[in-house]
Design a protein around this motif. Structure first.
Motif, PDB file in Angstrom:
ATOM      1  N   PRO A   1       0.822  -1.217   0.000  1.00  0.00           N
ATOM      2  CA  PRO A   1       0.000   0.000   0.000  1.00  0.00           C
ATOM      3  C   PRO A   1       0.852   1.261   0.000  1.00  0.00           C
ATOM      4  CG  PRO A   1       0.073  -0.966   2.183  1.00  0.00           C
ATOM      5  CD  PRO A   1       0.776  -1.930   1.279  1.00  0.00           C
ATOM      6  N   SER A   2       0.453   2.225  -0.778  1.00  0.00           N
ATOM      7  CA  SER A   2       1.159   3.509  -0.834  1.00  0.00           C
ATOM      8  C   SER A   2       0.322   4.588  -0.159  1.00  0.00           C
ATOM      9  CB  SER A   2       1.436   3.891  -2.287  1.00  0.00           C
ATOM     10  OG  SER A   2       0.219   3.969  -3.028  1.00  0.00           O
ATOM     11  N   ASN A   3       0.922   5.740   0.018  1.00  0.00           N
ATOM     12  CA  ASN A   3       0.235   6.907   0.588  1.00  0.00           C
ATOM     13  C   ASN A   3      -0.326   6.645   1.980  1.00  0.00           C
ATOM     14  OD1 ASN A   3       0.696   8.498  -1.754  1.00  0.00           O
ATOM     15  ND2 ASN A   3      -1.007   7.450  -2.759  1.00  0.00           N
ATOM     16  N   GLY A   4       0.364   5.803   2.742  1.00  0.00           N
ATOM     17  CA  GLY A   4      -0.006   5.595   4.127  1.00  0.00           C
ATOM     18  C   GLY A   4      -1.214   4.717   4.352  1.00  0.00           C
ATOM     19  N   LYS A   5      -1.690   4.059   3.327  1.00  0.00           N
ATOM     20  CA  LYS A   5      -2.854   3.183   3.484  1.00  0.00           C
ATOM     21  C   LYS A   5      -2.483   1.957   4.320  1.00  0.00           C
ATOM     22  CE  LYS A   5      -4.886   4.585  -0.929  1.00  0.00           C
ATOM     23  NZ  LYS A   5      -5.304   4.143  -2.285  1.00  0.00           N
ATOM     24  N   PRO A   6      -3.465   1.355   4.996  1.00  0.00           N
ATOM     25  CA  PRO A   6      -3.177   0.173   5.816  1.00  0.00           C
ATOM     26  C   PRO A   6      -2.641  -0.977   4.974  1.00  0.00           C
ATOM     27  CG  PRO A   6      -5.343   1.072   6.349  1.00  0.00           C
ATOM     28  CD  PRO A   6      -4.882   1.766   5.108  1.00  0.00           C
TER      29      PRO A   6
ATOM     30  N   ARG B   1       9.731   5.044   0.024  1.00  0.00           N
ATOM     31  CA  ARG B   1       8.386   5.299  -0.456  1.00  0.00           C
ATOM     32  C   ARG B   1       7.349   4.671   0.487  1.00  0.00           C
ATOM     33  NH1 ARG B   1       9.006   4.156  -5.844  1.00  0.00           N
ATOM     34  NH2 ARG B   1       9.430   6.352  -6.201  1.00  0.00           N
ATOM     35  N   TYR B   2       7.821   3.779   1.335  1.00  0.00           N
ATOM     36  CA  TYR B   2       6.915   3.040   2.221  1.00  0.00           C
ATOM     37  C   TYR B   2       7.261   3.204   3.702  1.00  0.00           C
ATOM     38  CZ  TYR B   2       6.145   0.908  -2.301  1.00  0.00           C
ATOM     39  OH  TYR B   2       5.876   0.727  -3.639  1.00  0.00           O
ATOM     40  N   THR B   3       8.467   3.660   4.001  1.00  0.00           N
ATOM     41  CA  THR B   3       8.907   3.743   5.391  1.00  0.00           C
ATOM     42  C   THR B   3       9.440   5.129   5.727  1.00  0.00           C
ATOM     43  OG1 THR B   3      11.277   3.177   5.124  1.00  0.00           O
ATOM     44  CG2 THR B   3       9.711   1.350   5.165  1.00  0.00           C
ATOM     45  N   THR B   4       9.332   5.480   6.998  1.00  0.00           N
ATOM     46  CA  THR B   4      10.119   6.576   7.545  1.00  0.00           C
ATOM     47  C   THR B   4      11.217   5.937   8.392  1.00  0.00           C
ATOM     48  OG1 THR B   4       8.779   6.783   9.550  1.00  0.00           O
ATOM     49  CG2 THR B   4       8.109   8.075   7.635  1.00  0.00           C
ATOM     50  N   GLU B   5      12.254   6.712   8.670  1.00  0.00           N
ATOM     51  CA  GLU B   5      13.401   6.124   9.376  1.00  0.00           C
ATOM     52  C   GLU B   5      14.145   7.215  10.128  1.00  0.00           C
ATOM     53  OE1 GLU B   5      17.459   3.542   8.314  1.00  0.00           O
ATOM     54  OE2 GLU B   5      15.969   3.981   6.758  1.00  0.00           O
ATOM     55  N   ASN B   6      14.489   6.919  11.379  1.00  0.00           N
ATOM     56  CA  ASN B   6      15.250   7.910  12.139  1.00  0.00           C
ATOM     57  C   ASN B   6      16.740   7.809  11.798  1.00  0.00           C
ATOM     58  OD1 ASN B   6      15.684   5.453  13.650  1.00  0.00           O
ATOM     59  ND2 ASN B   6      16.418   6.718  15.327  1.00  0.00           N
ATOM     60  N   GLN B   7      17.488   8.800  12.212  1.00  0.00           N
ATOM     61  CA  GLN B   7      18.917   8.842  11.940  1.00  0.00           C
ATOM     62  C   GLN B   7      19.624   7.689  12.659  1.00  0.00           C
ATOM     63  OE1 GLN B   7      20.605  10.760   9.789  1.00  0.00           O
ATOM     64  NE2 GLN B   7      22.376   9.501  10.301  1.00  0.00           N
TER      65      GLN B   7
ATOM     66  N   SER C   1       7.214  12.044  10.916  1.00  0.00           N
ATOM     67  CA  SER C   1       5.776  12.251  11.085  1.00  0.00           C
ATOM     68  C   SER C   1       4.995  12.141   9.779  1.00  0.00           C
ATOM     69  CB  SER C   1       5.522  13.616  11.714  1.00  0.00           C
ATOM     70  OG  SER C   1       6.076  14.648  10.903  1.00  0.00           O
ATOM     71  N   ASP C   2       5.654  11.783   8.687  1.00  0.00           N
ATOM     72  CA  ASP C   2       4.993  11.699   7.388  1.00  0.00           C
ATOM     73  C   ASP C   2       4.079  10.470   7.353  1.00  0.00           C
ATOM     74  OD1 ASP C   2       4.232  11.479   4.755  1.00  0.00           O
ATOM     75  OD2 ASP C   2       6.221  11.885   3.932  1.00  0.00           O
ATOM     76  N   VAL C   3       2.791  10.694   7.508  1.00  0.00           N
ATOM     77  CA  VAL C   3       1.860   9.577   7.605  1.00  0.00           C
ATOM     78  C   VAL C   3       1.579   8.932   6.248  1.00  0.00           C
ATOM     79  CG1 VAL C   3       0.757  10.450   9.692  1.00  0.00           C
ATOM     80  CG2 VAL C   3      -0.122  11.131   7.438  1.00  0.00           C
ATOM     81  N   SER C   4       2.147   9.485   5.171  1.00  0.00           N
ATOM     82  CA  SER C   4       2.011   8.816   3.879  1.00  0.00           C
ATOM     83  C   SER C   4       2.931   7.601   3.792  1.00  0.00           C
ATOM     84  CB  SER C   4       2.314   9.788   2.732  1.00  0.00           C
ATOM     85  OG  SER C   4       3.690  10.126   2.705  1.00  0.00           O
ATOM     86  N   ARG C   5       3.799   7.438   4.775  1.00  0.00           N
ATOM     87  CA  ARG C   5       4.636   6.239   4.906  1.00  0.00           C
ATOM     88  C   ARG C   5       4.127   5.472   6.120  1.00  0.00           C
ATOM     89  NH1 ARG C   5       6.049   9.948   1.049  1.00  0.00           N
ATOM     90  NH2 ARG C   5       7.968   9.355  -0.021  1.00  0.00           N
ATOM     91  N   SER C   6       3.715   4.235   5.923  1.00  0.00           N
ATOM     92  CA  SER C   6       2.996   3.523   6.974  1.00  0.00           C
ATOM     93  C   SER C   6       3.856   2.582   7.805  1.00  0.00           C
ATOM     94  CB  SER C   6       1.820   2.743   6.369  1.00  0.00           C
ATOM     95  OG  SER C   6       2.258   1.928   5.301  1.00  0.00           O
TER      96      SER C   6
ATOM     97  N   ALA D   1       6.490   9.991  19.645  1.00  0.00           N
ATOM     98  CA  ALA D   1       6.070  11.384  19.528  1.00  0.00           C
ATOM     99  C   ALA D   1       6.548  11.998  18.217  1.00  0.00           C
ATOM    100  CB  ALA D   1       6.592  12.188  20.716  1.00  0.00           C
ATOM    101  N   ALA D   2       7.804  11.689  17.825  1.00  0.00           N
ATOM    102  CA  ALA D   2       8.359  12.250  16.587  1.00  0.00           C
ATOM    103  C   ALA D   2       7.649  11.711  15.351  1.00  0.00           C
ATOM    104  CB  ALA D   2       9.854  11.947  16.507  1.00  0.00           C
ATOM    105  N   SER D   3       7.026  10.546  15.477  1.00  0.00           N
ATOM    106  CA  SER D   3       6.383   9.891  14.333  1.00  0.00           C
ATOM    107  C   SER D   3       4.890  10.164  14.269  1.00  0.00           C
ATOM    108  CB  SER D   3       6.642   8.380  14.403  1.00  0.00           C
ATOM    109  OG  SER D   3       8.027   8.098  14.414  1.00  0.00           O
ATOM    110  N   GLY D   4       4.454  11.220  14.911  1.00  0.00           N
ATOM    111  CA  GLY D   4       3.034  11.553  14.872  1.00  0.00           C
ATOM    112  C   GLY D   4       2.192  10.603  15.691  1.00  0.00           C
ATOM    113  N   ASN D   5       2.716  10.235  16.857  1.00  0.00           N
ATOM    114  CA  ASN D   5       2.017   9.315  17.760  1.00  0.00           C
ATOM    115  C   ASN D   5       1.766   7.955  17.097  1.00  0.00           C
ATOM    116  OD1 ASN D   5       2.029  11.277  19.761  1.00  0.00           O
ATOM    117  ND2 ASN D   5      -0.043  11.989  19.276  1.00  0.00           N
ATOM    118  N   ARG D   6       2.816   7.457  16.467  1.00  0.00           N
ATOM    119  CA  ARG D   6       2.792   6.110  15.889  1.00  0.00           C
ATOM    120  C   ARG D   6       3.983   5.337  16.445  1.00  0.00           C
ATOM    121  NH1 ARG D   6       3.160   6.654   9.673  1.00  0.00           N
ATOM    122  NH2 ARG D   6       4.736   8.191  10.281  1.00  0.00           N
TER     123      ARG D   6
END
Length: 382
Positions: free
Chosen positions: A231-236, A270-276, A297-302, A335-340
């Motif tokens: 899924p793209s754009n943060g979809k489940p 395109r699918y993940t966020t990642e901390n340093q 915090s980019d919720v388009s990456r799930s 907290a940095a990930s938009g409460n995820r």
């Protein structure tokens, strides 16, 4: 560039630390034997019978229950070895089992999974570089690791797992051909039909279709989750159960943005966020994004990857880092990930801790995502 002297010094430290973690623990140390010998007779019962529970004093791995091993953490001022966790809680025991979307689970991930201390040189010269793990990929998987970070390079007309200097793989930094590790992964997937593995490729392969050909030759395409099903754009995501039923049990991500179009390999960010990663990702109260990646915090990456390992791997401090420091960082990155909550926890020397370590962190994360509780292994009902 890594200084060779630094590498050799770390190797010496790592070798010394092995006295605390191998089956021979205590047999080479009069102090440790005396400590165990001074214990009350009642405390020795689980030691002698091999049923020692978490935190029980020990002097061999055989003294501990099957899910534990005998380890001491001098970095946390612990000289007495005790039974320490080495395995993750199986998803099959979760209250909701495999019914949640894939992005509602947390998975233990090993950083540089292939860079294993004691590896037999495959390139004909001694390996002189950093090590990040201490047991085989097979053992990692058997202990509950489900995310593997692999650095792949063109080398000797093949694809190898390697560290590098300035982006080049050398004989003394090369660990093994990648197909050998993929063979271990295939064996595990063949034998465990309800398990899903994620591979993160730090990709330096320029041979046309090199990565896709590598996985095809390894017989892993039957488990491959196609990009079209991601899924793209943060979809489940599909539920874990659906992925298992469809046999989409291998997720492969590359850091090369071009290969999603050319080889059908998902571009990781395109699918993940990642901390340093490295030291900057281990500072209290801070969970910055990795350079060049989407915001945490980019919720388009799930899917969320949380790195927690130093710039230079440190086997001595790993047990301390993988304990309180890691656990405290979970809330910071939440907290940095938009409460995820994070989905992947990437570590060096993943088994080392002062007791529960990474496995306790996973139990907390899965408890929060599944039932809003503190420990999926014992206190969740939903």
């Amino acid at each position: 560039m890594v200084k060779i002297g630094t590498v050799l010094l770390l190797l010496l430290f790592f070798h010394n630390q092995q006295a605390y973690s191998l089956d021979a623990i205590g047999s080479t140390s009069d102090t440790m034997i005396a400590t165990v010998g001074d214990a009350e007779p009642a405390n020795l019962v689980p030691i002698l019978r091999g049923t020692g529970q978490l935190g029980t004093q020990c002097f061999t791995d055989a003294a501990c229950a099957p899910s534990l091993y005998c380890f001491a953490c001098p970095a946390a001022s612990e000289l007495q070895p005790k039974c320490t966790r080495k395995t993750a809680t199986a998803t099959s025991t979760f209250p909701k089992n495999t019914s949640l979307p894939f992005n509602k689970y947390a998975w233990l991930t090993t950083h540089n999974s292939y860079a294993i201390f004691g590896s037999t040189p495959q390139a004909g010269v001694p390996i002189i570089t950093f090590f990040n793990q201490e047991d085989s990929v097979t053992d990692q998987l058997n202990n509950g690791v489900r995310g593997l970070m692999l650095d792949m390079y063109d080398f000797r007309n093949d694809i190898w797992l390697c560290h590098s200097f300035q982006g080049t793989c050398y004989e003394f930094t090369a660990f093994r051909p990648a197909n050998k590790t993929l063979a271990e992964i295939k064996t595990f997937l063949d034998a465990n039909p309800n398990e899903v593995i994620t591979i993160f490729i730090e990709d330096y392969v320029h041979a046309p279709n090199g990565i896709s050909r590598l996985f095809t030759n390894a017989g892993l395409m039957k488990y491959w989750m196609p990009v079209a099903m991601m899924p793209s754009n943060g979809k489940p995501w599909p539920t874990l159960r659906e992925m298992i039923q469809r046999n989409h049990r291998l997720l492969v991500f590359t850091q090369d943005s071009t290969k999603e179009a050319t080889e059908g390999i998902a571009f990781q960010w395109r699918y993940t966020t990642e901390n340093q990663y490295g030291d900057d990702g281990m500072r209290n109260g801070s969970c910055p994004k990795r350079n060049g990646t989407p915001a945490m915090s980019d919720v388009s990456r799930s899917l969320i990857v949380q790195n927690y390992f130093p710039t230079n791997p440190n086997p001595i401090n790993a047990c301390r880092d993988n304990s309180g420091g890691l656990f405290n960082m979970l809330s910071t990155c939440f907290a940095a990930s938009g409460n995820r909550w994070s989905n992947y926890i990437a570590l060096d020397f993943y088994k080392r801790s002062t007791g529960g370590g990474a496995f306790r962190a996973l139990d907390f994360l899965n408890g929060q995502m599944e039932c809003d509780c503190q420990d999926i292994s014992k206190s969740c009902s939903c």
